[in-house]
Scaffold this motif. Sequence first.
Motif, PDB file in Angstrom:
ATOM      1  N   TYR A 120      55.967  48.331  -1.418  1.00  0.00           N
ATOM      2  CA  TYR A 120      57.185  47.957  -0.705  1.00  0.00           C
ATOM      3  C   TYR A 120      57.638  46.569  -1.131  1.00  0.00           C
ATOM      4  O   TYR A 120      58.824  46.324  -1.369  1.00  0.00           O
ATOM      5  N   THR A 121      56.663  45.661  -1.273  1.00  0.00           N
ATOM      6  CA  THR A 121      56.967  44.290  -1.690  1.00  0.00           C
ATOM      7  C   THR A 121      57.516  44.259  -3.108  1.00  0.00           C
ATOM      8  O   THR A 121      58.475  43.534  -3.412  1.00  0.00           O
ATOM      9  N   ALA A 122      56.927  45.049  -3.997  1.00  0.00           N
ATOM     10  CA  ALA A 122      57.391  45.099  -5.380  1.00  0.00           C
ATOM     11  C   ALA A 122      58.833  45.602  -5.459  1.00  0.00           C
ATOM     12  O   ALA A 122      59.623  45.158  -6.298  1.00  0.00           O
ATOM     13  N   LYS A 123      59.174  46.519  -4.563  1.00  0.00           N
ATOM     14  CA  LYS A 123      60.513  47.087  -4.573  1.00  0.00           C
ATOM     15  C   LYS A 123      61.561  46.157  -3.961  1.00  0.00           C
ATOM     16  O   LYS A 123      62.683  46.021  -4.487  1.00  0.00           O
ATOM     17  N   TYR A 124      61.205  45.519  -2.838  1.00  0.00           N
ATOM     18  CA  TYR A 124      62.221  44.851  -2.033  1.00  0.00           C
ATOM     19  C   TYR A 124      62.050  43.345  -1.881  1.00  0.00           C
ATOM     20  O   TYR A 124      62.931  42.685  -1.333  1.00  0.00           O
ATOM     21  N   GLY A 125      60.940  42.817  -2.333  1.00  0.00           N
ATOM     22  CA  GLY A 125      60.713  41.386  -2.174  1.00  0.00           C
ATOM     23  C   GLY A 125      59.922  41.066  -0.909  1.00  0.00           C
ATOM     24  O   GLY A 125      59.830  41.872   0.021  1.00  0.00           O
ATOM     25  N   GLU A 126      59.370  39.860  -0.895  1.00  0.00           N
ATOM     26  CA  GLU A 126      58.454  39.467   0.180  1.00  0.00           C
ATOM     27  C   GLU A 126      59.141  39.397   1.542  1.00  0.00           C
ATOM     28  O   GLU A 126      58.587  39.847   2.553  1.00  0.00           O
ATOM     29  N   ALA A 127      60.338  38.846   1.612  1.00  0.00           N
ATOM     30  CA  ALA A 127      61.010  38.673   2.898  1.00  0.00           C
ATOM     31  C   ALA A 127      61.299  40.014   3.565  1.00  0.00           C
ATOM     32  O   ALA A 127      61.029  40.202   4.764  1.00  0.00           O
ATOM     33  N   ARG A 128      61.827  40.950   2.786  1.00  0.00           N
ATOM     34  CA  ARG A 128      62.134  42.259   3.366  1.00  0.00           C
ATOM     35  C   ARG A 128      60.859  43.019   3.710  1.00  0.00           C
ATOM     36  O   ARG A 128      60.814  43.762   4.700  1.00  0.00           O
ATOM     37  N   ALA A 129      59.804  42.827   2.910  1.00  0.00           N
ATOM     38  CA  ALA A 129      58.538  43.488   3.204  1.00  0.00           C
ATOM     39  C   ALA A 129      57.948  42.972   4.516  1.00  0.00           C
ATOM     40  O   ALA A 129      57.407  43.742   5.314  1.00  0.00           O
ATOM     41  N   GLU A 130      58.086  41.683   4.756  1.00  0.00           N
ATOM     42  CA  GLU A 130      57.599  41.120   6.020  1.00  0.00           C
ATOM     43  C   GLU A 130      58.377  41.692   7.204  1.00  0.00           C
ATOM     44  O   GLU A 130      57.794  42.060   8.234  1.00  0.00           O
ATOM     45  N   GLU A 131      59.679  41.782   7.055  1.00  0.00           N
ATOM     46  CA  GLU A 131      60.517  42.349   8.123  1.00  0.00           C
ATOM     47  C   GLU A 131      60.105  43.797   8.418  1.00  0.00           C
ATOM     48  O   GLU A 131      60.000  44.204   9.575  1.00  0.00           O
ATOM     49  N   TRP A 132      59.876  44.554   7.359  1.00  0.00           N
ATOM     50  CA  TRP A 132      59.460  45.949   7.514  1.00  0.00           C
ATOM     51  C   TRP A 132      58.113  46.045   8.211  1.00  0.00           C
ATOM     52  O   TRP A 132      57.925  46.853   9.131  1.00  0.00           O
ATOM     53  N   LEU A 133      57.193  45.209   7.799  1.00  0.00           N
ATOM     54  CA  LEU A 133      55.852  45.254   8.380  1.00  0.00           C
ATOM     55  C   LEU A 133      55.885  44.899   9.863  1.00  0.00           C
ATOM     56  O   LEU A 133      55.167  45.500  10.669  1.00  0.00           O
ATOM     57  N   ARG A 134      56.718  43.938  10.221  1.00  0.00           N
ATOM     58  CA  ARG A 134      56.862  43.599  11.651  1.00  0.00           C
ATOM     59  C   ARG A 134      57.424  44.788  12.424  1.00  0.00           C
ATOM     60  O   ARG A 134      57.024  45.067  13.557  1.00  0.00           O
TER      61      ARG A 134
END
Length: 329
Positions: free
Chosen positions: A163-177
């Motif tokens: 997910y991080t590779a696809k969308y970047g760290e910020a969006r991955a953090e939002e998704w994980l939350r």
Amino acid sequence: MLCLTSPFVSPAVADNGEVNVYTYRETKLIQPLFDAFTKDTGIKVNIVSASSGLEQRMKAEGANSPADVLLTVDIGRIDEAVQAGVTQPIKSEVIDKIVPAQYRDPDGHWAGISMRARVIYASKDRVKQDKITYEELADPKWKGKICMRSGQHIYNNALLAAYTAKYGEARAEEWLRGVKANLAQKPSGGDREAARDVAAGKCDIGIGNTYYWALMMNDPEKKPWAEATRVILPTFEGGGTHVNLSGVLLAKQAPNKANAVSLIEWLVGEHAQQMYADQNYEYPVRAGLAVNPIIAGYGKLTPDALPIAKIAANRKVAATLVDKVGFDN
């Protein structure tokens, strides 16, 4: 800790008719493969099997390591072996021809020999939709309805890394939350327990690997968990289903290097690939082979196109995000 003694002969007197394999796969699961390889080639396979620590063992053994091949699961374990400096490039036209580039290390240190997908075990009674995206797991409509194992487990680490590779760290953090907010309970247990908790009504969907569901169907005690659920192959929006690998690596010292390469090439041959599919409930990396009927029942797998090496490159960021959002708390 693993004992650093070995049943193998020293590299200085290595037998040309043997190959030494360190493996994270259970011996009972892969012994039929090695028996078939020996029958086909006459090369004897010596096995050391463990649940952890094989990279450290190889590193400690150093130049005296008898290991020729490391057989492992998940890009996490594969990457750890490369980072430990205990592997060397696999130079094989056979591997380059058969194994798609996205399932090989760009530097040649590893190659996938089978695939598994990270999927959804959905309640037959409570989940009516038959398509779900990974992005959707953060949708508030699933609040209190998701069960899964630790976010730091290598299987979930790889999914978050993808997910991080696809969308970047910020969006991955939002998704994980968002996913954390939707959990029915604290992450715990394994993939089978996710199905168990769905069957018990504690949640509506669980996250698990494809082969666990098939294994449960063949286990009288756990079969009711599988029967209460159905497998949905989720996808990324505009992409495919996240897959991970069982992989093979060539040991840096490899006293029986020629035999090791022979084994690695044999593992992507039609015979071995079909055995993987039929006995281990995994997807072949070799094109054109049938999957086990239970796995086929999930529907057609369309693997996401993201190279596995890019997932490996985002593993540390993914692990940091899990701690940052307190996912396992």
